[in-house]
Design a protein around this motif. Structure first.
Motif, short mmCIF file in Angstrom:
data_model
loop_
_atom_site.label_atom_id
_atom_site.label_comp_id
_atom_site.label_asym_id
_atom_site.label_seq_id
_atom_site.Cartn_x
_atom_site.Cartn_y
_atom_site.Cartn_z
N LEU A 52 34.38 -95.22 -16.51
CA LEU A 52 35.71 -94.62 -16.42
C LEU A 52 35.97 -93.88 -17.73
O LEU A 52 36.18 -94.52 -18.77
CB LEU A 52 36.79 -95.67 -16.19
CG LEU A 52 38.21 -95.10 -16.01
CD1 LEU A 52 38.32 -94.37 -14.67
CD2 LEU A 52 39.27 -96.21 -16.09
N ALA A 53 35.90 -92.55 -17.69
CA ALA A 53 36.24 -91.76 -18.87
C ALA A 53 37.75 -91.80 -19.05
O ALA A 53 38.50 -91.67 -18.08
CB ALA A 53 35.74 -90.33 -18.73
N MET A 54 38.17 -91.96 -20.30
CA MET A 54 39.60 -92.12 -20.59
C MET A 54 39.97 -91.29 -21.80
O MET A 54 39.22 -91.19 -22.76
CB MET A 54 39.92 -93.59 -20.86
CG MET A 54 41.34 -93.86 -21.30
SD MET A 54 41.58 -95.59 -21.82
CE MET A 54 41.42 -96.43 -20.23
N ASP A 55 41.16 -90.69 -21.74
CA ASP A 55 41.72 -90.03 -22.92
C ASP A 55 43.21 -90.31 -22.95
O ASP A 55 43.88 -90.29 -21.89
CB ASP A 55 41.47 -88.52 -22.87
CG ASP A 55 41.99 -87.84 -24.13
OD1 ASP A 55 41.29 -87.92 -25.17
OD2 ASP A 55 43.08 -87.24 -24.09
N VAL A 56 43.74 -90.60 -24.12
CA VAL A 56 45.18 -90.73 -24.28
C VAL A 56 45.65 -89.71 -25.31
O VAL A 56 44.97 -89.47 -26.31
CB VAL A 56 45.62 -92.16 -24.69
CG1 VAL A 56 45.15 -93.18 -23.68
CG2 VAL A 56 45.13 -92.52 -26.08
N GLU A 57 46.78 -89.10 -25.03
CA GLU A 57 47.45 -88.24 -26.01
C GLU A 57 48.64 -89.00 -26.55
O GLU A 57 49.28 -89.78 -25.81
CB GLU A 57 47.88 -86.93 -25.37
CG GLU A 57 46.73 -86.07 -24.85
CD GLU A 57 45.79 -85.60 -25.95
OE1 GLU A 57 46.29 -85.21 -27.04
OE2 GLU A 57 44.56 -85.64 -25.75
N THR A 58 48.94 -88.81 -27.82
CA THR A 58 49.93 -89.66 -28.49
C THR A 58 50.91 -88.81 -29.30
O THR A 58 50.69 -87.62 -29.53
CB THR A 58 49.22 -90.65 -29.43
OG1 THR A 58 48.52 -89.92 -30.45
CG2 THR A 58 48.21 -91.51 -28.66
N THR A 59 51.96 -89.47 -29.77
CA THR A 59 52.96 -88.78 -30.60
C THR A 59 52.52 -88.67 -32.05
O THR A 59 53.19 -88.04 -32.86
CB THR A 59 54.31 -89.50 -30.54
OG1 THR A 59 54.14 -90.87 -30.98
CG2 THR A 59 54.88 -89.50 -29.13
N GLY A 60 51.42 -89.30 -32.40
CA GLY A 60 50.88 -89.28 -33.76
C GLY A 60 49.61 -90.10 -33.80
O GLY A 60 49.10 -90.52 -32.75
N LEU A 61 49.10 -90.38 -34.98
CA LEU A 61 47.81 -91.04 -35.10
C LEU A 61 47.90 -92.51 -35.49
O LEU A 61 46.88 -93.19 -35.53
CB LEU A 61 46.95 -90.30 -36.14
CG LEU A 61 46.59 -88.85 -35.77
CD1 LEU A 61 45.79 -88.21 -36.91
CD2 LEU A 61 45.81 -88.80 -34.48
N ASN A 62 49.10 -93.01 -35.76
CA ASN A 62 49.27 -94.40 -36.18
C ASN A 62 49.78 -95.22 -35.00
O ASN A 62 50.92 -95.08 -34.57
CB ASN A 62 50.26 -94.48 -37.35
CG ASN A 62 50.35 -95.87 -37.95
OD1 ASN A 62 50.05 -96.87 -37.30
ND2 ASN A 62 50.76 -95.95 -39.20
N ALA A 63 48.93 -96.11 -34.49
CA ALA A 63 49.30 -96.91 -33.31
C ALA A 63 50.46 -97.86 -33.59
O ALA A 63 51.13 -98.31 -32.66
CB ALA A 63 48.09 -97.70 -32.81
N GLN A 64 50.71 -98.16 -34.86
CA GLN A 64 51.81 -99.06 -35.20
C GLN A 64 53.17 -98.36 -35.09
O GLN A 64 54.17 -99.00 -34.75
CB GLN A 64 51.64 -99.59 -36.63
CG GLN A 64 50.33 -100.33 -36.87
CD GLN A 64 50.23 -101.61 -36.08
OE1 GLN A 64 51.21 -102.33 -35.92
NE2 GLN A 64 49.04 -101.90 -35.56
#
Length: 240
Positions: A52-64
């Protein structure tokens, strides 16, 4: 170069055993169902694995401090990409969209206004992940953000096996560059997704759309395996 430096069996991560242990201790039914579904043994040939190929786009690079804004999923095997079973969600993030993040992934405030939350897509996400080996390009993003999002929601993280196409490409180029060139600090080839795909003559896609990047990652793994590995290579030599 076909499987130049195979990993000894005793060094392969045993995700089967890990899933059994996680299923026994989790307090949450959706996670228990996911872990109980299990995963293939480390010695399974890669041509017998469901990916299962997966990609997530985020609001920034810090998961915290930042959060997920979209998720793209593309199931595939080494022989076939199953586009008809692809999944894509735009999510309502728990952190604010910034001008920089909108420029990056082109998801706007209007699009997230009535979007589902991570809680609303967690169950279908876990259903899609069941029994599959996840494939990403740079695992620190998907692992960190999905783990943190699940931790915020359930007070318990999410763990899963990952094949990282960026790591595979880095491994290839470290071997090609050699110790003397590394000592002389010669620059290595770019291992970004688009640049990695170009080396296998794969077409250029528009970047930073989660579903398109998931497709691009699936195609890249197929090309990497066809060029650099044997179909009988144990999946445990590639996953983390």
């Amino acid at each position: 170069m076909k499987d130049a430096k195979p990993i000894p069996p005793q060094q392969m991560l045993d995700w089967c055993a890990k899933f059994k242990a996680l299923a026994a201790k989790t307090r949450h039914a959706p996670l228990r169902k996911y872990y109980q579904a299990g995963v293939v043994a480390a010695q399974t040939p890669i041509d017998q694995v469901q990916f299962l190929a997966m990609d997530v786009e985020t609001t920034g690079l810090n998961a915290q401090t930042h959060s997920i804004v979209s998720i793209g999923l593309m199931p595939f095997t080494l022989k076939r990409i199953q586009c008809g079973q692809a999944r894509y969600w735009v999510l309502k993030p728990t952190s604010e969209l910034s001008e920089k993040s909108v420029t990056f992934h082109h998801i706007t405030h209007t699009e997230i206004l009535n979007a589902p939350t991570f809680q609303e897509v967690l169950n279908p996400l876990l259903d899609a992940m069941e029994g599959k080996v996840i494939v990403v390009h740079y695992r620190n993003i998907e692992r960190a953000f999905l783990g943190q999002a699940t931790l915020r929601l359930l007070k318990e993280g999410l763990e899963f096996p990952v094949i990282d196409t960026m790591q595979l490409e880095a491994r290839i180029h470290r071997q090609k560059l050699g110790w003397f060139a590394r000592l002389m600090r010669r620059s290595q080839a770019s291992i970004r997704l688009a640049d990695s795909r170009a080396r296998y003559n794969l077409p250029a896609y528009h970047a930073h759309h989660a579903l398109t990047d998931a497709l691009a990652t699936a195609e890249l793994l197929q090309a990497q395996i066809a060029t650099l590995h044997c179909p009988s290579t144990p999946v445990g030599t590639l996953w983390n």
